[in-house]
Design a protein around this motif. Sequence first.
Motif, PDB file in Angstrom:
ATOM      1  N   LYS A  17       0.835  -1.193   0.000  1.00  0.00           N
ATOM      2  CA  LYS A  17       0.000   0.000   0.000  1.00  0.00           C
ATOM      3  C   LYS A  17       0.880   1.257   0.000  1.00  0.00           C
ATOM      4  O   LYS A  17       0.659   2.181  -0.781  1.00  0.00           O
ATOM      5  N   ALA A  18       1.891   1.259   0.853  1.00  0.00           N
ATOM      6  CA  ALA A  18       2.780   2.419   0.931  1.00  0.00           C
ATOM      7  C   ALA A  18       3.532   2.622  -0.381  1.00  0.00           C
ATOM      8  O   ALA A  18       3.768   3.757  -0.804  1.00  0.00           O
ATOM      9  N   LYS A  19       3.876   1.519  -1.040  1.00  0.00           N
ATOM     10  CA  LYS A  19       4.587   1.631  -2.319  1.00  0.00           C
ATOM     11  C   LYS A  19       3.690   2.268  -3.382  1.00  0.00           C
ATOM     12  O   LYS A  19       4.120   3.157  -4.116  1.00  0.00           O
ATOM     13  N   VAL A  20       2.447   1.794  -3.463  1.00  0.00           N
ATOM     14  CA  VAL A  20       1.521   2.348  -4.455  1.00  0.00           C
ATOM     15  C   VAL A  20       1.275   3.834  -4.167  1.00  0.00           C
ATOM     16  O   VAL A  20       1.279   4.662  -5.081  1.00  0.00           O
ATOM     17  N   GLU A  21       1.133   4.165  -2.890  1.00  0.00           N
ATOM     18  CA  GLU A  21       0.908   5.578  -2.533  1.00  0.00           C
ATOM     19  C   GLU A  21       2.081   6.446  -2.973  1.00  0.00           C
ATOM     20  O   GLU A  21       1.902   7.539  -3.505  1.00  0.00           O
ATOM     21  N   ALA A  22       3.296   5.937  -2.756  1.00  0.00           N
ATOM     22  CA  ALA A  22       4.479   6.697  -3.172  1.00  0.00           C
ATOM     23  C   ALA A  22       4.492   6.869  -4.686  1.00  0.00           C
ATOM     24  O   ALA A  22       4.778   7.956  -5.204  1.00  0.00           O
ATOM     25  N   LEU A  23       4.148   5.794  -5.405  1.00  0.00           N
ATOM     26  CA  LEU A  23       4.114   5.870  -6.871  1.00  0.00           C
ATOM     27  C   LEU A  23       3.087   6.899  -7.338  1.00  0.00           C
ATOM     28  O   LEU A  23       3.368   7.726  -8.205  1.00  0.00           O
ATOM     29  N   VAL A  24       1.886   6.848  -6.746  1.00  0.00           N
ATOM     30  CA  VAL A  24       0.828   7.781  -7.148  1.00  0.00           C
ATOM     31  C   VAL A  24       1.288   9.219  -6.899  1.00  0.00           C
ATOM     32  O   VAL A  24       1.129  10.094  -7.761  1.00  0.00           O
ATOM     33  N   ARG A  25       1.891   9.441  -5.732  1.00  0.00           N
ATOM     34  CA  ARG A  25       2.399  10.791  -5.416  1.00  0.00           C
ATOM     35  C   ARG A  25       3.397  11.248  -6.478  1.00  0.00           C
ATOM     36  O   ARG A  25       3.354  12.365  -6.963  1.00  0.00           O
ATOM     37  N   TYR A  26       4.285  10.332  -6.853  1.00  0.00           N
ATOM     38  CA  TYR A  26       5.285  10.695  -7.854  1.00  0.00           C
ATOM     39  C   TYR A  26       4.638  10.943  -9.217  1.00  0.00           C
ATOM     40  O   TYR A  26       4.915  11.950  -9.871  1.00  0.00           O
ATOM     41  N   PHE A  27       3.750  10.038  -9.641  1.00  0.00           N
ATOM     42  CA  PHE A  27       3.121  10.169 -10.959  1.00  0.00           C
ATOM     43  C   PHE A  27       2.308  11.458 -11.070  1.00  0.00           C
ATOM     44  O   PHE A  27       2.129  12.000 -12.151  1.00  0.00           O
ATOM     45  N   ARG A  28       1.792  11.921  -9.947  1.00  0.00           N
ATOM     46  CA  ARG A  28       1.010  13.163  -9.986  1.00  0.00           C
ATOM     47  C   ARG A  28       1.889  14.392 -10.001  1.00  0.00           C
ATOM     48  O   ARG A  28       1.486  15.438 -10.487  1.00  0.00           O
ATOM     49  N   SER A  29       3.091  14.285  -9.447  1.00  0.00           N
ATOM     50  CA  SER A  29       3.898  15.496  -9.285  1.00  0.00           C
ATOM     51  C   SER A  29       5.052  15.622 -10.272  1.00  0.00           C
ATOM     52  O   SER A  29       5.593  16.701 -10.462  1.00  0.00           O
ATOM     53  N   ALA A  30       5.426  14.524 -10.921  1.00  0.00           N
ATOM     54  CA  ALA A  30       6.618  14.582 -11.777  1.00  0.00           C
ATOM     55  C   ALA A  30       6.365  15.357 -13.064  1.00  0.00           C
ATOM     56  O   ALA A  30       5.238  15.428 -13.552  1.00  0.00           O
TER      57      ALA A  30
END
Lengths: 529, 337
Positions: A17-30
């Motif tokens: 769950k934490a990994k997916v959250e980190a990915l989503v955060r990155y995909f939204r901000s990169a």
Amino acid sequence: MQFNELFEAIDRTTSTKAKVEALVRYFRSAQDEDLLWSIYLLMGKSSGRFIKTAVLRQAAISLSRLPSWLFEECYHVVGDLAETLSLCLPPPLHTSSFTLTETMAFLNHLKTLSADESEIAISAKWMETPTDQRFLFNKLITGNFRMGVSKQLVIKALAAAHKKSENEIAHRLMGNWHPSDIGLQQLLLAEIPREERSFEPYPFYLAYQLDKEPEALGEVNEWFIERKYDGIRGQIIVRNKRLYIWSRGEDLLTDKFPEFHLLADLLPNGTVIDGEILPYSEGRVLPFAIMQTRIGRKQLSKKILSEAPLVMICYDLLEYNGEDIRDFPMKQRRRLLEELLQALPANVPLLISKTLVCETWTDVAKAREEARQYQCEGVMLKRKQSTYGTGRRKGSWWKWKIDPYTIDGVLIYGQRGHGRRANLYTDYTFAVWDGDELVPFAKAYSGLSDKEILEVDTWIKRHTVDKFGPVRSVTPTLVFELAFEGISASPRHKSGIALRFPRIARWRRDKAAKEANTKADLLDLLNTR
Amino acid sequence: MLTFNDKGIYCSQASVYIDPWMPVEKAIVTHAHADHARPGSKHYLCHRDSANLLKLRLGSQTSIQSLEYGEEINLNGVKVSLHPAGHIIGSAQIRLSYKGQIWVVSGDYKLKADGISIPFEPIKCHHFITESTFGLPIYRFPELDEFNKDILHWIDENRHNNINSILVGYTLGKAQRIIETVGISGLPIYAHGAIANVQQLLIDDGHPLRSVERASLDMKKLAAPYIVIMPPSALHSPWMKKFAPYEVAYCSGWMQLRGARRRRNVNRGFILSDHADWSELNLAVTATEAENIYVTHGYKSIYAKWLREHYHLNAIEVDTLYEDDLLLQEDSDNAIQ
């Protein structure tokens, strides 16, 4: 959020769950460009080699002023070149920060340089990369980039970040694309007409190993029972009069299989078949090894083609007359597939995967036991009402593999492992008795628990007879049961045999070395196969 | 003067063993870790600060003579003295001098200040016996400040998320260092029984350490966030469950390697070592000005080769029983329980 921060966030958690959250955060901000590169890397697309590892080593050895033998010892202990490089390099002179796109541009530029020039360039780059970012940088250079997230997770996070379905994302990310040739709009966001993407395969649906009694699956007549073939899983696609053959590894292998080229004219446009490509002759499936001899080759001579003739055993139909029918029940897809194949001329190398007639689960078990006679690995169980899913999902498709062969071998050599197992003796060589002599017959790396690994490691260190570089020979005492899927004659091995997928089934603490199996036992397996 | 036999490092002139792994008549012990202070010998000699730790480990009836650092005794003509090794509280290098020849057995040591033990003191000698636990250039340990900053930042994050912080470290040595650092956060600290015992013993011995609560009370009643300190043997045990929700971090020199951290299946690793890293080993060895170096437990053959090639020293590797099972020791934490 920068790519190195994403890397750190993922590295520091074991929670999905934490990994997916980190990915989503990155995909939204990169930034768009960084995003494309990150997807490219996370999906495991190879960027090829940017620099020879010999040059990398040389540059690190010069900078760190270590003798090369000592660098190699470090590499052996660490077990990962990128990490060894990071740990051996002196601290940076001054640090700058680079975006992922800038880093990838630098790496692509490296490709164009001579060895001497690239050594200078990489040394300079290292000396301005912050210590805690060097590992990631080195991972990108050495090309075997992994981040501890599966493709499935990346797809899930992208779907969440961009409000698309996972299926669509998986579909769009397949195939040949490169961040320098495509924009984010085109790759992920814009609506794309189907005909422009005619080469696209569908994501493969994968089965889990059956983890319960088959009776738990309900009525046997709700299931298709097929053989589990041991070949290359592939999709044959014909759209716009063109043929594409994809492997499960998402490689476009059309050129490797000239025997299928006639299908471009024979299959109706808008056809996608899922099946197993394997060597086959005179009504019989041939051993997998026969196909291996031709897969790596660039030129396929007539001789090779006649020695390893290939067919596809077809078991599913994903697209029919240009329509995506993955949501149809399996029963219906299969009927359409049968009709399609029946309409083809006899010389076409497409065979239907026969369903086996089983009235009870006992019949299924019997079919599984007979699998080896047909060069098969077991049986497949597919629910007749099931739709075609994406990725590995539990429920509708199961593989029920036959129990492996087993043999008891004596541990004779240990070698230090890599990565998670660096620093421990975890790569073992096993032997069987040939009279009074022990003949090595298999190497195995997996199968023991972490606790057992530590125990065996200590034992090896205390019972070393001799050392050859990273390898230690030990007093022949410990016995392990090895499991393997196949056995074939091999003049290259001292024991005269080669095993397929050997691994440790269990530690036979109850057995003394003398009680291990013999070379004659192995040859019996070979002959009764 | 010293020889290596199947019981340990032996001085025949003084009839004494140093860190023997088999029971002997007279044993000099460098420090109180289990792999160096083995039970069964008749008489033990150690530093004053190790005496009570030894009794805790080996039994209160154990015959122990203790010395101050620098205090010299004469054993059949051999002058023996103990000198700070900087490894843990009470750890000592053993200096033996006879007929103008000086030997130093370093035991385990480090050069970086840990804020708790008396720092390592280089001793000039002819023969130096060194460990090589981290004798590879890949080991480069951070200074105490950096460790403190990282670990307090991590605890802060957990505190922010209302999560407990569990820190894993060796009972004797690491645990005291961790407690001193995490005490700065101001959060309550609970320790595993083995750690609480050692902590209390050291405080009673007059060491100015923080006191901790024993983690044996009913933790569920406590509100997060707090801090728990426990030895590696308790990692992944059911005992840990009562501290949920928590994050775990492992403190060890092995945390320098990703593989070592992943093998322990913990999310965070902080590099904290009571052993010398690569440059400390080189500093220590050259500072002794010894010509003859004996390299024990660790990467001994590699490190001995390096000393021969780079410093042109007469360096050889020596087998000891505690060789090579460092990882196991670290994991089973048989230090003091």
